[in-house]
Design a protein around this motif. Structure first.
Motif, PDB file in Angstrom:
ATOM      1  N   THR A 137      -3.847  -0.068   4.720  1.00  0.00           N
ATOM      2  CA  THR A 137      -3.877  -0.160   3.350  1.00  0.00           C
ATOM      3  C   THR A 137      -2.858   0.861   3.028  1.00  0.00           C
ATOM      4  N   ARG A 139      -0.444   2.220  -0.274  1.00  0.00           N
ATOM      5  CA  ARG A 139      -0.573   2.184  -2.145  1.00  0.00           C
ATOM      6  C   ARG A 139       0.870   2.423  -2.529  1.00  0.00           C
ATOM      7  N   GLU A 144      -2.372  -1.467  -4.599  1.00  0.00           N
ATOM      8  CA  GLU A 144      -2.799  -1.288  -3.561  1.00  0.00           C
ATOM      9  C   GLU A 144      -2.850  -2.563  -2.743  1.00  0.00           C
ATOM     10  N   THR A 146      -3.729  -4.610   1.171  1.00  0.00           N
ATOM     11  CA  THR A 146      -4.327  -4.372   2.740  1.00  0.00           C
ATOM     12  C   THR A 146      -3.649  -5.561   3.447  1.00  0.00           C
ATOM     13  N   GLU A 165       6.190   3.786  -1.200  1.00  0.00           N
ATOM     14  CA  GLU A 165       4.968   3.361  -0.914  1.00  0.00           C
ATOM     15  C   GLU A 165       4.281   4.614   0.230  1.00  0.00           C
ATOM     16  N   THR A 168      -2.595   4.832   3.304  1.00  0.00           N
ATOM     17  CA  THR A 168      -3.636   5.705   2.887  1.00  0.00           C
ATOM     18  C   THR A 168      -4.557   5.470   4.026  1.00  0.00           C
TER      19      THR A 168
END
Lengths: 273, 161
Positions: A137, A139, A144, A146, A165, A168
């Motif tokens: 994932t 951000r 966000e 995945t 980016e 996370t």
């Protein structure tokens, strides 16, 4: 003084971190520092700004999702993986392989996110992400997303995490009933850098195999979980590994077959098949 | 949002004493310990994160202090080799290194002692294999490790590091 002059920021939330990472063209996230600090010393990397992720609580911790998947914060260390009961219950291979990364001091600092985002082709975790079906994932300031390992690992030292980016968390599905994992590698010295690393996951007689150290990204092949099929599948992948002082390309191709079968064999032993 | 800084005053507790110093962001922890605090027991060996001569305990865990920026250690508690023998009395582990002749040139010894102390704290009765894995991050070019392993084993058997 070894490092070039650098600015430093220590955010406490993911939000602050992505804002800082977006604030400069040449900002880098600093996780455990077991790769980045070293490349900064030799000035292969000389970022203007390092954004230290070590005080962001949201990036710590190992938890279970509703479906039993393991959710690993990007700043989970190898040592935490090794000690985690949740990892041992859901996907023990992660802790077992983490225990063979470098040495105690590196395992105390090095992180899951760092290992994946560096994407050195010899790193341990990328092949495991490919076989276990993990998702990453990422951000940014705005959003966000995945992604799967196929989408995440793009090239040598290159991932889907673009400037501004950050990774996370990593979500690793728990082993399904009858499913099991294996790992085999030949390294430079005990627990040294991999010459070839292979991860495998076996379920219902089918093996999913990911080979590290032979290409820019893990090479994934699927085969029936028997020796002939596994070796043939790896041979058919037409691997084009590098040659260096440690091993020729031919030897790496040979190792890939041998280790693929060992990793599948280990997985099979664990299913009791 | 915290503003990026190129230098900052940090507060670090080393061996029970608190040091407040302004450091440049680019300064490595090992250089802070050696050059600013003047505790030269922590050595720089390879400077590439391999040899472990710069090993210290930070917040109770061994780390290689050449792979951390000093500014990152703000608020941390650190133990260097000088902090082992509190009050000038050698620890059982240090005495065992001496008794077993576990050092020759001594360059790796500070890091080796901290890794061994950490190992014994985590696992008071390690097997030989566990001892060898415990000091994997510390390279010694004199002893061939045999006497270092013996020293650690003798403390493990004698109880307490």
């Amino acid at each position: 003084m070894l490092l070039r002059e650098v600015e430093y920021a220590r955010p406490e939330t993911i939000d602050e971190a992505v804002r800082l990472l977006s604030s400069r063209e040449d900002a880098r996230a600093l996780a455990g520092g077991q790769s980045l600090v070293n490349v900064m010393k030799i000035r292969v990397a000389a970022p203007e700004l390092v954004v230290d992720l070590n005080r962001i609580e949201e990036l710590r911790g190992i938890s279970a999702a509703a479906d039993g998947s393991l959710v690993l914060g990007a700043m989970v260390t190898y040592d935490e993986l090794i000690r985690s009961d949740a990892v041992r219950a859901a996907r023990p291979i992660l802790g077992e392989v983490a225990l063979t990364i470098a040495d105690v001091q590196v395992r105390n600092r090095g992180t899951v996110g760092g290992n994946l985002c560096v994407n050195d082709p010899t790193n341990h975790l990328p092949p495991l992400m490919a076989t276990t079906g993990a998702t990453m994932t990422i951000r940014s300031l705005e959003a966000e997303r995945t992604v799967s390992s196929d989408e995440f690992f793009l090239g040598v030292y290159l991932t889907a995490v673009t400037p501004g980016e950050m990774l996370t968390r990593v979500t690793v599905p728990a082993l399904a009933p009858g499913e099991s994992d294996g790992w085999a590698s030949v390294t430079l010295g005990k627990d040294g850098t991999g010459i070839v690393n292979v991860a495998a996951t076996v379920a219902a007689g089918q093996a999913r195999i990911a080979i590290g150290c032979v290409s820019a990204v893990p090479v994934v092949v699927e085969a029936e979980a028997d020796e002939v099929s596994v070796r043939k599948a790896v041979a058919d992948a037409d691997l084009d590994p590098p040659s260096d002082v440690h091993a020729s390309a031919d030897f790496r191709r040979h190792l890939a077959q041998v280790l693929a079968w060992r990793a599948v064999g280990q997985a099979l032993e664990r299913t009791g098949a | 949002m915290p503003e990026p800084v190129s230098e900052q005053t940090i507060s670090v507790e080393i061996n029970g004493e608190t040091y407040e110093q302004e450091v440049e962001a680019r300064k490595l922890l090992v250089h802070f310990i050696r050059d600013v605090v003047d505790l030269t027991g922590t050595h720089v060996g390879c400077d590439t994160g391999n040899c472990g001569a710069c090993t210290v305990l930070m917040d109770g865990k061994t780390i290689k202090s050449c792979m951390l920026l000093a500014i990152q250690a703000d608020g941390a508690t650190i133990t260097t080799v000088e902090g082992l023998a509190a009050g000038g009395e050698l620890t059982p582990l240090q005495r065992a290194f001496s008794a077993s002749h576990a050092l020759q040139c001594g360059y790796c010894t500070p890091g080796m002692l901290l890794s061994a102390a950490y190992l014994l704290e985590q696992n008071p009765h390690p097997s030989e294999e566990e001892i060898r894995r415990g000091i994997q991050g510390n390279i010694c070019r004199c002893t061939g490790y045999v006497n270092i392993v013996e020293a650690i084993k003798s403390v493990a058997e004698g109880g307490g590091a």
